[in-house]
Scaffold this active site. Structure first.
Site, PDB file in Angstrom:
ATOM      1  N   CYS A 277       3.639  17.033  -7.158  1.00 40.12           N
ATOM      2  CA  CYS A 277       4.791  17.818  -7.640  1.00 40.12           C
ATOM      3  C   CYS A 277       6.075  17.705  -7.311  1.00 40.12           C
ATOM      4  O   CYS A 277       7.309  17.565  -7.785  1.00 40.12           O
ATOM      5  CB  CYS A 277       4.192  19.180  -7.843  1.00 40.12           C
ATOM      6  SG  CYS A 277       2.801  19.689  -6.767  1.00 40.12           S
TER       7      CYS A 277
ATOM      8  N   ARG B 207      -5.325  13.179   0.797  1.00 40.55           N
ATOM      9  CA  ARG B 207      -5.687  14.589   1.426  1.00 40.55           C
ATOM     10  C   ARG B 207      -6.778  14.236   2.584  1.00 40.55           C
ATOM     11  O   ARG B 207      -7.827  13.597   2.222  1.00 40.55           O
ATOM     12  CB  ARG B 207      -6.195  15.165   0.271  1.00 40.55           C
ATOM     13  CG  ARG B 207      -5.354  15.360  -0.688  1.00 40.55           C
ATOM     14  CD  ARG B 207      -5.850  16.445  -1.721  1.00 40.55           C
ATOM     15  NE  ARG B 207      -4.977  16.638  -2.878  1.00 40.55           N
ATOM     16  CZ  ARG B 207      -5.176  17.263  -3.920  1.00 40.55           C
ATOM     17  NH1 ARG B 207      -6.166  18.121  -3.974  1.00 40.55           N
ATOM     18  NH2 ARG B 207      -4.078  17.173  -5.017  1.00 40.55           N
TER      19      ARG B 207
ATOM     20  N   GLN C   5      -4.215  10.576  -9.177  1.00 40.25           N
ATOM     21  CA  GLN C   5      -4.244  11.728 -10.056  1.00 40.25           C
ATOM     22  C   GLN C   5      -3.263  11.302 -11.534  1.00 40.25           C
ATOM     23  O   GLN C   5      -2.389  10.676 -11.265  1.00 40.25           O
ATOM     24  CB  GLN C   5      -3.452  12.832  -9.456  1.00 40.25           C
ATOM     25  CG  GLN C   5      -4.190  13.613  -8.430  1.00 40.25           C
ATOM     26  CD  GLN C   5      -3.535  14.874  -8.059  1.00 40.25           C
ATOM     27  OE1 GLN C   5      -2.133  14.739  -7.804  1.00 40.25           O
ATOM     28  NE2 GLN C   5      -4.249  15.969  -8.113  1.00 40.25           N
TER      29      GLN C   5
ATOM     30  N   ASP D  24      -1.346  12.740 -12.884  1.00 40.71           N
ATOM     31  CA  ASP D  24      -0.566  14.055 -13.230  1.00 40.71           C
ATOM     32  C   ASP D  24       0.444  14.107 -14.308  1.00 40.71           C
ATOM     33  O   ASP D  24       0.643  12.868 -14.652  1.00 40.71           O
ATOM     34  CB  ASP D  24      -0.008  14.079 -11.772  1.00 40.71           C
ATOM     35  CG  ASP D  24       0.225  15.438 -11.231  1.00 40.71           C
ATOM     36  OD1 ASP D  24      -0.056  16.269 -12.126  1.00 40.71           O
ATOM     37  OD2 ASP D  24       0.198  15.685  -9.983  1.00 40.71           O
TER      38      ASP D  24
ATOM     39  N   HIS E  74       4.098  16.583 -15.099  1.00 38.04           N
ATOM     40  CA  HIS E  74       4.870  17.863 -14.847  1.00 38.04           C
ATOM     41  C   HIS E  74       5.317  17.990 -16.086  1.00 38.04           C
ATOM     42  O   HIS E  74       6.384  17.309 -16.391  1.00 38.04           O
ATOM     43  CB  HIS E  74       5.666  17.767 -13.824  1.00 38.04           C
ATOM     44  CG  HIS E  74       4.835  17.618 -12.535  1.00 38.04           C
ATOM     45  ND1 HIS E  74       4.615  16.369 -11.695  1.00 38.04           N
ATOM     46  CD2 HIS E  74       3.948  18.683 -11.814  1.00 38.04           C
ATOM     47  CE1 HIS E  74       3.714  16.573 -10.834  1.00 38.04           C
ATOM     48  NE2 HIS E  74       3.319  17.612 -10.856  1.00 38.04           N
TER      49      HIS E  74
ATOM     50  N   LYS F 187      -4.649  28.516 -12.836  1.00 33.91           N
ATOM     51  CA  LYS F 187      -5.021  27.111 -13.480  1.00 33.91           C
ATOM     52  C   LYS F 187      -6.281  27.424 -14.485  1.00 33.91           C
ATOM     53  O   LYS F 187      -7.147  28.151 -14.318  1.00 33.91           O
ATOM     54  CB  LYS F 187      -5.290  26.150 -12.799  1.00 33.91           C
ATOM     55  CG  LYS F 187      -6.208  26.280 -11.330  1.00 33.91           C
ATOM     56  CD  LYS F 187      -6.407  25.110 -10.538  1.00 33.91           C
ATOM     57  CE  LYS F 187      -7.613  25.275  -9.679  1.00 33.91           C
ATOM     58  NZ  LYS F 187      -8.136  24.228  -8.835  1.00 33.91           N
TER      59      LYS F 187
ATOM     60  N   HIS G 122       1.501  21.916 -14.246  1.00 29.38           N
ATOM     61  CA  HIS G 122       1.276  20.535 -13.687  1.00 29.38           C
ATOM     62  C   HIS G 122      -0.175  20.510 -14.549  1.00 29.38           C
ATOM     63  O   HIS G 122      -0.723  21.467 -15.103  1.00 29.38           O
ATOM     64  CB  HIS G 122       0.541  20.967 -12.298  1.00 29.38           C
ATOM     65  CG  HIS G 122       1.675  21.346 -11.419  1.00 29.38           C
ATOM     66  ND1 HIS G 122       1.846  20.704 -10.302  1.00 29.38           N
ATOM     67  CD2 HIS G 122       2.214  22.641 -11.168  1.00 29.38           C
ATOM     68  CE1 HIS G 122       2.801  21.625  -9.582  1.00 29.38           C
ATOM     69  NE2 HIS G 122       2.901  22.726 -10.066  1.00 29.38           N
TER      70      HIS G 122
END
Length: 634
Positions: free
Chosen positions: A331, A360, A378, A380, A382, A461, A507
């Site tokens: 993000c 991570r 990911q 991902d 946005h 979420k 997200h």
RNA sequence: GCUGUUAUAGCUCAGCAGGCAGAGCACUUCCUUGGUAAGGAAGAGGUCAGCAGUUCGAAUCUGCUUAACAGCUCCA
């Protein structure tokens, strides 16, 4: 008197207080041999349970989920009784039924290991053979505390209950447990059982508390069911993605990089197919694609809040004596992309997708094949928008998630995760964000459950959970509503009124992590992927060296058509080549010998043996192309 | 990270209770040229996860480290 109606339509009047067993004997005597309990208005009870008013009653057997729960709960008490006999100093915590079987959490000095099981099982066998009745009774708080005074965990549980709560106990012979039930009438029906594991588990699920010994077991009304259960587990092991990943040469994880997976050529084909499909679908859905760096300056992470809320999971590094961090999420990079130039309301909503590699530091004990790793990609995106866009964008996202999962034939469970303890922002923002997600969920008609306190630190979420071969669920898709990042990064757009406004941000992921998704996919298909995903879609099998040239020609024709084809020119018998291709789960084997070479055909053998026949090369290519384009699930 | 278990050839495993490291599959070579799930023979391949210790002697016993598995905690 009270009026009882049974699920089978029969009904009768009974004295108030008649229990489920007595009622069942009158209304459904043929079911009572296998009866374990009853269900009234969605709640389930043991056969002991006295009914006090008019009701619709369903008799429960082992076939029912609730019936199993009763059976397993009593099994857990039988195990506890056996452990008490063998280890009189054992302190008991909780011992519930779970989705498959039961456990009991125990605190004692002796350390149990799998070698201890035989003795415990032998003791359980005696308890079952004695068919000891279970007796249910209630006590006042002071009586209850007196009864459990040697059991500190039970004392703590009783003290934590509200004053007016009724305290129920179950007694079977010399074993008494503080327990809400329900239970079987006696220990006899638990004919077949096995202890399966002993592990550590924190008291009350809190890592700050003492670690107890958790003994797991499973039980059934007969031996055949027990055997069938373990056969099912064996089958699940054969589907394990870690095993198939090695066998099919897709991916693996080496000691040199715990939690850092390698993808081999076959695995990369699969992965690239998924990514291609993802890109195509997102283009159609109005997305742009970006790529942000994996290492960024520490100040960025301080600004985003990750430094305060996520630091323990981040890998740090230094460049020219300055502090940088490897991104655990995409993000903040996405924020910088949005901020690179002024934005008009006419540009909204902006949907910026990124296949972003994040790292991570997961705890070593949490790592699990591709399902839980330390670096993953990911899928991902946005989405930046004005408030009036939010509902439609969330609904569109839910539809997109459904489309993806449906394509692979996945079942999924949806959860709405709310504010966690360690989080940013005001209560008001959280309530607003949560209600926006919930409103969209309601509108979508998807069933969901609330998962309190499991939101991200920046917002609530919607999570989509998929199952692995053993039924363990893994979060994949997520839709998160974030009112924090836009504020922290001072994102704004110019409205029609000429004023600056703050956008709302979503997200989201669909695969969640490509790695995890591939793990789930591998187990779901047991490695026999749909044609469009297969690393090798067709294997040409010449019957002997004499057919080598023709096999080469077939291989080249398919290759020219863009089909992932290989040919097996080894000096082996055709049978062996077929066997090998079958074990590699290659969808189509094209056998060629004298007949085929002469006629310009191939003899098609499908791995699932559902399709086949002799075809022209061109017809074979056309059929494969169609199946690939359809992304047909057989 | 915590609790328990485990680590022998690329894979699956044997090696009983300390006494010269084994099998099947896979791999290489040779023979065999075969019609829908394993043709035959020979060969090559291991510092028994790593490091210490006990012992005349350790794959085997002990300790530590690393990794894996199951679960807890945590998470995509």
């Amino acid at each position: 008197m009270m009026h009882i109606k049974l699920a089978n339509g029969r009904k009768a009047d009974f004295e108030v207080g008649a229990n489920i067993e007595e009622i069942g004997k009158v209304l459904a005597p043929e079911q009572m041999a296998n009866a374990l309990g009853g269900k009234i208005a969605g709640e389930y009870f043991g056969l002991h349970h006295p009914v006090r008013e008019d009701a619709e009653l369903a008799i429960l057997s082992f076939e029912d989920k609730e019936g199993k729960a009763i059976f397993w709960h009593t099994s857990s008490h039988i195990m506890a009784q056996a452990i008490q006999h063998l280890y009189p100093k054992a302190k008991f915590a909780i011992g519930p039924a779970i989705e498959a079987g039961f456990y009991y959490d125990i605190d004692m000095e002796d350390t149990l290991n799998p070698d201890s099981f035989a003795a415990i099982e032998a003791e359980m066998k005696k308890i079952v053979a004695a068919n000891i009745p279970l007796e249910r009774f209630s006590l006042s708080r002071s009586e209850a505390l007196e009864l459990v005074k040697d059991q500190p965990y039970k004392v703590e549980m009783i003290n934590d209950l509200p004053e007016e709560e009724k305290l129920t106990f179950y007694r079977q012979g010399d074993y008494t447990d503080f327990c809400a039930g329900p239970h079987l009438l006696s220990t006899g029906p638990v004919k077949a059982f096995k202890l399966t594991a002993v592990t550590g588990a924190y008291w009350r699920g809190d890592a700050k508390n003492r670690m107890l010994q958790r003994v797991y077991g499973i039980s059934f009304p007969n031996e055949e069911m027990l055997t069938a259960h373990f056969e099912m587990l064996e089958e699940a092991k054969r589907r394990d993605h870690r095993k198939l990943g090695r066998e099919l040469d897709l991916f693996d994880i080496f000691d040199e990089g715990p939690g850092f997976p390698f993808f081999f050529p076959n695995g990369m084909v699969l992965r690239n197919q998924l990514e291609n499909f993802w890109r195509e679908e997102h283009r159609k859905a109005g997305y742009q694609e970006i790529k942000t760096p994996i290492i960024l300056r520490r100040e960025l992470w301080e600004n985003s809040g990750h430094w305060d809320h996520y630091r323990d999971n981040m890998y740090m590094t230094q460049i020219d004596n300055e502090n940088f961090a490897v991104k655990p999420m995409n993000c903040p990079g996405g924020m910088l992309v949005f901020k690179r130039r002024p934005t008009s309301y006419k540009d909204l909503p902006i949907r910026a997708g990124e296949l972003g590699l994040v790292h991570r530091h997961e705890l070593s004990g949490a790592l699990h094949g591709l399902m839980r790793v330390r670096n993953f990609t990911q899928d991902d995106a946005h989405l930046f928008m004005a408030e009036e866009h939010v509902q439609k964008e969330i609904l569109d996202l839910i539809e997109l998630e459904k489309k993806f999962y449906k394509l692979f034939g996945f079942e999924f469970a949806v959860e709405l995760s709310t504010r966690p303890e360690n989080s940013m922002g005001t209560d008001e923002q959280w309530e607003m964000a949560t209600s926006m997600l919930q409103k969209a969920l309601e509108a979508s008609g998807l069933p969901y459950k609330i998962n309190p306190g499991d939101g991200a630190f920046y917002g609530p979420k919607i999570d989509f959970h998929l199952k692995d071969s053993l039924g363990r669920t893994w979060q994949c898709g997520t839709i998160q509503l974030d009112m924090q990042m836009p504020e922290r990064f001072e994102l704004e757009y110019t409205g029609a009124d000429g004023e600056k406004h703050r956008p709302i941000m979503l997200h989201r992921t669909i695969f969640g992590s490509i790695e995890r998704f591939i793990g789930i996919l591998t187990e779901h298909f047991a490695g026999a992927f749909p044609l469009w995903l297969c690393p090798v879609q067709a294997m040409v099998i010449p019957i002997s060296d004499a057919h080598r040239d023709y096999a080469k020609k077939v291989e080249e024709e398919l290759q020219k058509a863009g089909i992932r084809v290989e040919a097996d020119y080894r000096n082996e018998k055709m049978n062996a080549k077929i066997r090998d291709a079958q074990l590699k789960k290659i969808p189509y084997m094209l056998v060629v010998g004298d007949k085929e070479a002469e006629a310009g055909t191939v003899s098609v053998r499908a791995r699932n043996e559902a399709r086949g026949g002799v075809k022209d090369i061109a017809a074979c290519i056309a059929d494969l192309e169609k199946e690939i384009a359809d992304k047909d699930l057989f």
